[in-house]
Scaffold this motif. Structure first.
Motif, PDB file in Angstrom:
ATOM      1  N   HIS A 259       0.819  -1.206   0.000  1.00 12.68           N
ATOM      2  CA  HIS A 259       0.000   0.000   0.000  1.00 12.68           C
ATOM      3  C   HIS A 259       0.858   1.264   0.000  1.00 12.68           C
ATOM      4  CE1 HIS A 259      -3.396  -2.621   0.702  1.00 12.68           C
ATOM      5  NE2 HIS A 259      -4.204  -1.577   0.637  1.00 12.68           N
ATOM      6  N   ALA A 260       2.044   1.193   0.578  1.00 16.77           N
ATOM      7  CA  ALA A 260       2.954   2.344   0.596  1.00 16.77           C
ATOM      8  C   ALA A 260       2.233   3.599   1.067  1.00 16.77           C
ATOM      9  CB  ALA A 260       3.568   2.560  -0.797  1.00 16.77           C
ATOM     10  N   GLY A 261       1.431   3.453   2.118  1.00 19.44           N
ATOM     11  CA  GLY A 261       0.588   4.559   2.565  1.00 19.44           C
ATOM     12  C   GLY A 261       1.332   5.702   3.203  1.00 19.44           C
ATOM     13  N   GLY A 262       2.511   5.442   3.756  1.00 19.98           N
ATOM     14  CA  GLY A 262       3.254   6.499   4.428  1.00 19.98           C
ATOM     15  C   GLY A 262       4.437   6.961   3.604  1.00 19.98           C
ATOM     16  N   VAL A 263       4.501   8.253   3.331  1.00 18.80           N
ATOM     17  CA  VAL A 263       5.674   8.839   2.685  1.00 18.80           C
ATOM     18  C   VAL A 263       6.033  10.118   3.435  1.00 18.80           C
ATOM     19  CG1 VAL A 263       5.473   7.890   0.364  1.00 18.80           C
ATOM     20  CG2 VAL A 263       4.145   9.905   0.984  1.00 18.80           C
ATOM     21  N   ALA A 264       7.311  10.358   3.607  1.00 16.83           N
ATOM     22  CA  ALA A 264       7.772  11.549   4.317  1.00 16.83           C
ATOM     23  C   ALA A 264       9.108  11.979   3.730  1.00 16.83           C
ATOM     24  CB  ALA A 264       7.921  11.264   5.814  1.00 16.83           C
TER      25      ALA A 264
ATOM     26  N   SER B  57       1.002   2.706   8.494  1.00 23.09           N
ATOM     27  CA  SER B  57       0.062   3.214   7.516  1.00 23.09           C
ATOM     28  C   SER B  57       0.297   4.655   7.124  1.00 23.09           C
ATOM     29  CB  SER B  57      -1.370   3.089   8.060  1.00 23.09           C
ATOM     30  OG  SER B  57      -1.613   1.798   8.547  1.00 23.09           O
ATOM     31  N   THR B  58       0.984   5.407   7.962  1.00 26.31           N
ATOM     32  CA  THR B  58       1.228   6.813   7.664  1.00 26.31           C
ATOM     33  C   THR B  58       2.537   7.236   8.306  1.00 26.31           C
ATOM     34  OG1 THR B  58       0.264   9.040   7.766  1.00 26.31           O
ATOM     35  CG2 THR B  58      -0.062   7.628   9.683  1.00 26.31           C
ATOM     36  N   MET B  59       3.100   8.317   7.819  1.00 21.46           N
ATOM     37  CA  MET B  59       4.410   8.719   8.325  1.00 21.46           C
ATOM     38  C   MET B  59       4.638  10.202   8.028  1.00 21.46           C
ATOM     39  SD  MET B  59       8.157   7.036   7.498  1.00 21.46           S
ATOM     40  CE  MET B  59       7.782   6.943   5.743  1.00 21.46           C
ATOM     41  N   MET B  60       5.392  10.870   8.904  1.00 24.71           N
ATOM     42  CA  MET B  60       5.812  12.240   8.673  1.00 24.71           C
ATOM     43  C   MET B  60       7.188  12.453   9.290  1.00 24.71           C
ATOM     44  SD  MET B  60       3.712  14.557  11.445  1.00 24.71           S
ATOM     45  CE  MET B  60       4.753  15.978  11.096  1.00 24.71           C
ATOM     46  N   TYR B  61       7.845  13.539   8.875  1.00 24.05           N
ATOM     47  CA  TYR B  61       9.147  13.892   9.426  1.00 24.05           C
ATOM     48  C   TYR B  61       9.013  15.202  10.177  1.00 24.05           C
ATOM     49  CZ  TYR B  61      13.965  15.514   9.763  1.00 24.05           C
ATOM     50  OH  TYR B  61      15.168  15.982  10.231  1.00 24.05           O
ATOM     51  N   ALA B  62       9.524  15.253  11.422  1.00 22.64           N
ATOM     52  CA  ALA B  62       9.506  16.474  12.222  1.00 22.64           C
ATOM     53  C   ALA B  62      10.530  16.346  13.345  1.00 22.64           C
ATOM     54  CB  ALA B  62       8.121  16.724  12.812  1.00 22.64           C
ATOM     55  N   ASN B  63      11.194  17.450  13.645  1.00 22.23           N
ATOM     56  CA  ASN B  63      12.134  17.506  14.769  1.00 22.23           C
ATOM     57  C   ASN B  63      13.189  16.400  14.721  1.00 22.23           C
ATOM     58  OD1 ASN B  63      10.693  19.716  15.794  1.00 22.23           O
ATOM     59  ND2 ASN B  63       9.262  18.347  16.864  1.00 22.23           N
ATOM     60  N   ASN B  64      13.754  16.213  13.550  1.00 25.66           N
ATOM     61  CA  ASN B  64      14.849  15.259  13.378  1.00 25.66           C
ATOM     62  C   ASN B  64      14.424  13.805  13.630  1.00 25.66           C
ATOM     63  OD1 ASN B  64      17.578  14.978  12.586  1.00 25.66           O
ATOM     64  ND2 ASN B  64      18.177  14.564  14.691  1.00 25.66           N
ATOM     65  N   ALA B  65      13.155  13.518  13.416  1.00 25.91           N
ATOM     66  CA  ALA B  65      12.661  12.152  13.649  1.00 25.91           C
ATOM     67  C   ALA B  65      11.574  11.799  12.647  1.00 25.91           C
ATOM     68  CB  ALA B  65      12.106  12.026  15.067  1.00 25.91           C
ATOM     69  N   LEU B  66      11.441  10.498  12.370  1.00 27.83           N
ATOM     70  CA  LEU B  66      10.334   9.978  11.571  1.00 27.83           C
ATOM     71  C   LEU B  66       9.233   9.523  12.523  1.00 27.83           C
ATOM     72  CD1 LEU B  66      12.252   7.847   8.916  1.00 27.83           C
ATOM     73  CD2 LEU B  66      10.968   9.945   8.483  1.00 27.83           C
ATOM     74  N   TRP B  67       8.020  10.017  12.294  1.00 27.64           N
ATOM     75  CA  TRP B  67       6.862   9.664  13.111  1.00 27.64           C
ATOM     76  C   TRP B  67       5.982   8.730  12.282  1.00 27.64           C
ATOM     77  CZ3 TRP B  67       6.257  12.001  18.063  1.00 27.64           C
ATOM     78  CH2 TRP B  67       7.232  12.967  18.360  1.00 27.64           C
ATOM     79  N   VAL B  68       5.842   7.487  12.752  1.00 27.41           N
ATOM     80  CA  VAL B  68       5.121   6.463  12.005  1.00 27.41           C
ATOM     81  C   VAL B  68       3.837   6.091  12.734  1.00 27.41           C
ATOM     82  CG1 VAL B  68       5.278   4.160  10.975  1.00 27.41           C
ATOM     83  CG2 VAL B  68       7.331   5.594  11.158  1.00 27.41           C
TER      84      VAL B  68
END
Length: 225
Positions: free
Chosen positions: A148-153, A207-218
């Protein structure tokens, strides 16, 4: 003469009834692979006209009022992708499909990245690359898996694009450098390589992901809660 008039009236009434019936039917999208789509490209022809989209958004006034730009999603009317081949000398082949479902979206300084998977399970998942300022389609990145590749950051500090996946056992994170993205051409019939690969053993579905504050949030979703 009377019969001709009656038949003419009936014919006109039939045409009017058919026209009214068609006019009352909701406009539904029609998938049709673009005939003249260049090899390796993805169509940016939308399923709906902008007018029809705005009509559909009428029920969401706050959303409609906040829209400043609308960019057609690539691949909905046809896209080239890679499918695994049984031949060892040519492990992948280029195929054209209309079965891609968009999943995740992220941006870099100049580009938009949209992930999509083939719900017919024939082609590898892809990431469409668009120009952030013009909205124009640039290229398609073929991933190494069907997921599904649902998370991209996107990590702007390291110029790294991240995408979620699954190896059949654990959730995975794959990192792709901007240099790899710039150099990649799907017509090579090779999926893009990963600079970084991480296993996530704490959760089964990312299922989802973002980048913030020098970290990947999954994040992930479950039907149980």
């Amino acid at each position: 003469m009377v019969k001709r008039i009656v038949w003419a009236v009936l014919l006109v009434m039939s045409i009017l009834l058919v026209w009214v019936g068609l006019a009352q039917q909701p406009a539904t999208p029609v998938h049709q692979t673009t005939k003249h789509l260049a090899q390796g490209q993805a169509s940016q022809m939308p399923l709906y006209t902008e007018k029809r989209l705005r009509i559909n958004l009428a029920r969401y006034p706050q959303l409609r009022a906040g829209i400043q730009r609308m960019i057609p999603m690539p691949g909905l009317q046809g896209a080239w992708a890679l499918a695994k081949n049984k031949s060892a000398t040519a492990p992948h082949r280029l195929i054209k499909t209309v079965a891609f479902d968009p999943q995740g979206i992220t941006t870099s300084q100049n580009e938009i990245f949209v992930s999509a998977y083939d719900h017919n399970n024939k082609a590898n998942s892809v990431i469409y690359v668009l120009n952030k300022w013009t909205g124009q389609y640039i290229k398609t990145l073929s991933l190494q898996f069907q997921d599904h590749a649902g998370g991209v950051a996107y990590d702007p500090d390291r110029q790294m694009l991240w995408v979620t996946g699954h190896d059949g056992k654990d959730s995975m994170l794959y990192g792709i450098t901007q240099a790899q993205i710039d150099q990649y051409n799907i017509r090579s019939r090779l999926p893009i390589s990963y600079q970084q690969v991480f296993q996530i053993t704490t959760e089964t579905n990312n299922s989802t992901m973002m980048y913030a504050n020098n970290a990947l949030w999954v994040g992930y979703f479950t039907k149980r809660a």
